[in-house]
Design an enzyme around this catalytic site. Structure first.
Site, PDB file in Angstrom:
ATOM      1  N   CYS A 264       1.063  -0.972  -0.138  1.00 31.94           N
ATOM      2  CA  CYS A 264      -0.023   0.031  -0.111  1.00 31.94           C
ATOM      3  C   CYS A 264       0.924   1.206  -0.469  1.00 31.94           C
ATOM      4  O   CYS A 264       0.840   1.559  -0.936  1.00 31.94           O
ATOM      5  CB  CYS A 264      -1.007   0.204   1.316  1.00 31.94           C
ATOM      6  SG  CYS A 264      -2.103  -1.471   1.450  1.00 31.94           S
TER       7      CYS A 264
HETATM    8  C1  UGA Z   1      -0.976   0.631   5.484  1.00 29.79           C
HETATM    9  C2  UGA Z   1      -1.739   1.290   6.357  1.00 29.79           C
HETATM   10  O1  UGA Z   1      -1.706   0.943   7.405  1.00 29.79           O
HETATM   11  C3  UGA Z   1      -3.046   0.751   6.472  1.00 29.79           C
HETATM   12  O2  UGA Z   1      -4.025   2.003   7.359  1.00 29.79           O
HETATM   13  C4  UGA Z   1      -3.591   0.722   4.585  1.00 29.79           C
HETATM   14  O3  UGA Z   1      -4.901   0.450   4.687  1.00 29.79           O
HETATM   15  C5  UGA Z   1      -3.583  -0.079   4.209  1.00 29.79           C
HETATM   16  O4  UGA Z   1      -1.773   0.327   3.885  1.00 29.79           O
HETATM   17  C6  UGA Z   1      -3.681   0.222   2.975  1.00 29.79           C
HETATM   18  O5  UGA Z   1      -3.808   1.346   2.140  1.00 29.79           O
HETATM   19  O6  UGA Z   1      -4.581  -0.928   2.334  1.00 29.79           O
HETATM   20  P1  UGA Z   1      -0.144  -2.580   5.799  1.00 29.79           P
HETATM   21  O7  UGA Z   1       0.264  -1.952   4.373  1.00 29.79           O
HETATM   22  O8  UGA Z   1      -0.814  -3.515   5.926  1.00 29.79           O
HETATM   23  O9  UGA Z   1      -1.804  -0.939   5.986  1.00 29.79           O
HETATM   24  O10 UGA Z   1       1.091  -2.107   6.941  1.00 29.79           O
HETATM   25  P2  UGA Z   1       1.854  -1.182   7.995  1.00 29.79           P
HETATM   26  O11 UGA Z   1       1.320  -2.277   8.790  1.00 29.79           O
HETATM   27  O12 UGA Z   1       0.960   0.082   7.974  1.00 29.79           O
HETATM   28  O13 UGA Z   1       3.205  -1.319   7.879  1.00 29.79           O
HETATM   29  C7  UGA Z   1       3.611  -0.652   6.615  1.00 29.79           C
HETATM   30  C8  UGA Z   1       5.134  -0.600   6.733  1.00 29.79           C
HETATM   31  O14 UGA Z   1       5.891   0.227   7.663  1.00 29.79           O
HETATM   32  C9  UGA Z   1       5.942  -2.150   7.085  1.00 29.79           C
HETATM   33  O15 UGA Z   1       6.847  -2.292   6.116  1.00 29.79           O
HETATM   34  C10 UGA Z   1       6.216  -2.088   8.956  1.00 29.79           C
HETATM   35  O16 UGA Z   1       7.130  -2.077   9.313  1.00 29.79           O
HETATM   36  C11 UGA Z   1       6.490  -0.398   8.272  1.00 29.79           C
HETATM   37  N1  UGA Z   1       6.694   0.607   9.745  1.00 29.79           N
HETATM   38  C12 UGA Z   1       5.401   0.619  10.102  1.00 29.79           C
HETATM   39  C13 UGA Z   1       7.752   1.168  10.513  1.00 29.79           C
HETATM   40  O17 UGA Z   1       8.516   1.191   9.611  1.00 29.79           O
HETATM   41  N2  UGA Z   1       7.707   1.693  11.540  1.00 29.79           N
HETATM   42  C14 UGA Z   1       6.134   2.142  11.750  1.00 29.79           C
HETATM   43  O18 UGA Z   1       6.439   2.931  13.226  1.00 29.79           O
HETATM   44  C15 UGA Z   1       5.427   1.224  11.656  1.00 29.79           C
END
Ligand code: UGA
Length: 421
Positions: A264
């Site tokens: 995403c």
């Molecule tokens: C993300 C959004 O969080 C959702 O709200 C949204 O609905 C979704 O995209 C979408 O558009 O469908 P997602 O891709 O499942 O969700 O993953 P996240 O949990 O947001 O993590 C994304 C990335 O950020 C991962 O690689 C994670 O490791 C990284 N991350 C996350 C960090 O490096 N630091 C953080 O504090 C949080």
């Protein structure tokens, strides 16, 4: 209510399974007959915590088919949940949106009752009104706002915790074309206790992009602060805790490390930037967010080189290939640029991931894939790239560990370095 869900990816399937749990009758449509077969057997075609169990428990209320007519025959609402991948220039590929809208519209031609079409796919502001609406009218011969209702209801599901996110959302956004559509969705979501944000179609579309761009920016921001902290010997996680108690900031998404990946953030940021370029509107903050994220994983390899200056011929362990824990998804995983860089330097890569190895093998078939995380620890040095729970129980004593995800237990290593701490 009776619902049709077009597209059985993780958004469509989680939406369908959760609505079935809430008592609605759901029919999923997918072009892939294998997926359809699995869903009908109560088996999830994708890895998402709790989905198998929901599909099995509510088997009497959820079914799947490849046939739009069959799926929409009895239904009141159709949710459009197909993918919106990237084009080569980063722009959004609306092929699946257009194809399925045409199919929905052709099916609606012969339907007597009013039907509500709800767009859940992530589409750029203006798409529902300017592309989906005209296609619906053209192929159904009916009027949107009269015989057909139209709404935009973005999803905010995180992979791995998508079911919880669906059932306990922070907010529900309903963008609608007409009052009747708004009322129908209000009724559908009436059991939810979170705020309901009612808005225009394009504001709903923008809320989705702005939310993802903001969250990605929050991560890149803390990574930039983290890079400074690393130089100054300050613990970025203490900084994040200190900042996070400020309600205007909040602690979530301030975990510094090797950056964001997934299906995403990268795609949505690319689409937003390509669109801003088209609009001739500078998007400097979002541009920098992407740049920081592109550089961040390479810092891990730089740190590794501090301790293992010549990588050629050395065995480097990579713990974690998925873009985050609890998924088998490797799309834009930060492990990809890291492995690429290691191979470029002539290192031999030994990797392990509890779920994502099969997917990673398709990209890099010739790495050594280990059957346990322990095996990876026999390498000359180890990189932590995904924060899986099971990596917390490993014995890091005596090892060289470079950590991209802040795994406390890894601090027991002989040599330990964190990317931002
Ligand atoms: C993300 C959004 O969080 C959702 O709200 C949204 O609905 C979704 O995209 C979408 O558009 O469908 P997602 O891709 O499942 O969700 O993953 P996240 O949990 O947001 O993590 C994304 C990335 O950020 C991962 O690689 C994670 O490791 C990284 N991350 C996350 C960090 O490096 N630091 C953080 O504090 C949080």
């Amino acid at each position: 209510m009776r619902l049709t869900i077009i597209g059985s990816g993780y958004v469509g399937l989680v939406t369908g399974a959760c609505f079935a749990k809430l008592g609605h009758t759901v029919t999923c449509v997918d072009i892939d007959p294998e997926k359809v077969q699995k869903i009908n057997k109560g088996v999830s075609p994708i890895y998402e915590e709790g989905l198998d169990s929901l599909l099995l428990t509510y088997q009497d209320r959820i079914s799947a088919t490849t046939d739009y007519n069959k799926a929409m025959e009895q239904s009141d609402i159709t949710f459009l949940c197909v993918g919106t991948p990237s084009l080569k220039n980063g722009g959004i590929d609306l092929r699946y949106i257009k194809e399925s809208t045409q199919q929905i519209a052709s099916t609606l031609k012969n339907k007597k009752n009013r039907h509500l079409v709800v767009v859940k796919s992530t589409v750029l502001p203006g798409t529902t009104q300017q592309i989906i609406l005209p296609l619906l009218e053209q192929f159904s011969g009916k009027k949107v706002g009269a015989d057909i209702g139209l709404a935009m209801n973005p999803e905010f599901l995180k992979e791995g915790v998508a079911i919880k996110d669906f059932l306990e959302p922070d907010r529900i956004v309903i963008g609608s074309y007409d009052e009747k559509s708004r009322t129908t969705l209000r009724e559908l979501y009436k059991t939810f206790s979170c705020p309901l944000v009612e808005t225009s179609l394009s504001a709903a579309e923008m809320i989705k992009y702005a939310s993802n761009a903001f969250l990605a920016t929050k991560i890149s921001f803390i990574n930039e602060i983290g890079n400074l902290c690393k130089k100054l010997d300050i613990d970025t996680y203490d900084v994040a805790t200190g900042m996070g108690f400020d309600k205007r900031i909040g602690r979530p998404f301030l975990d510094s490390g090797i950056g964001w990946g997934g299906s995403c953030f990268p795609k949505d940021i690319d689409a937003l930037l390509a669109w801003a370029k088209e609009l001739k509107e500078p998007a400097r903050i979002i541009e920098s967010t992407r740049q920081v994220n592109a550089d961040q994983p390479l810092r891990l390899v730089e740190l590794l080189k501090k301790h293992v200056p010549k990588l050629k011929g050395k065995t480097i362990g990579v713990l974690g290939l998925a873009f985050k824990p609890n998924t088998d998804d490797i799309r834009d995983s930060r492990a990809i640029p890291i492995v690429k860089e290691l191979l470029k330097h002539g290192a031999l890569v030994k990797a392990y991931d509890p779920q994502a190895m099969e997917n990673f093998k398709k990209l890099y078939p010739s790495l050594t894939y280990c059957s346990t995380a322990d095996e990876v620890l026999t390498a000359d040095a180890v990189l932590i790239t995904t924060k899986w729970n099971e990596f917390s129980t490993l014995k890091y004593q005596g090892k060289i560990v470079i950590d991209g995800r802040r795994l406390e237990q890894a601090k027991n290593a002989k040599i330990y370095e964190g990317v931002c701490w």
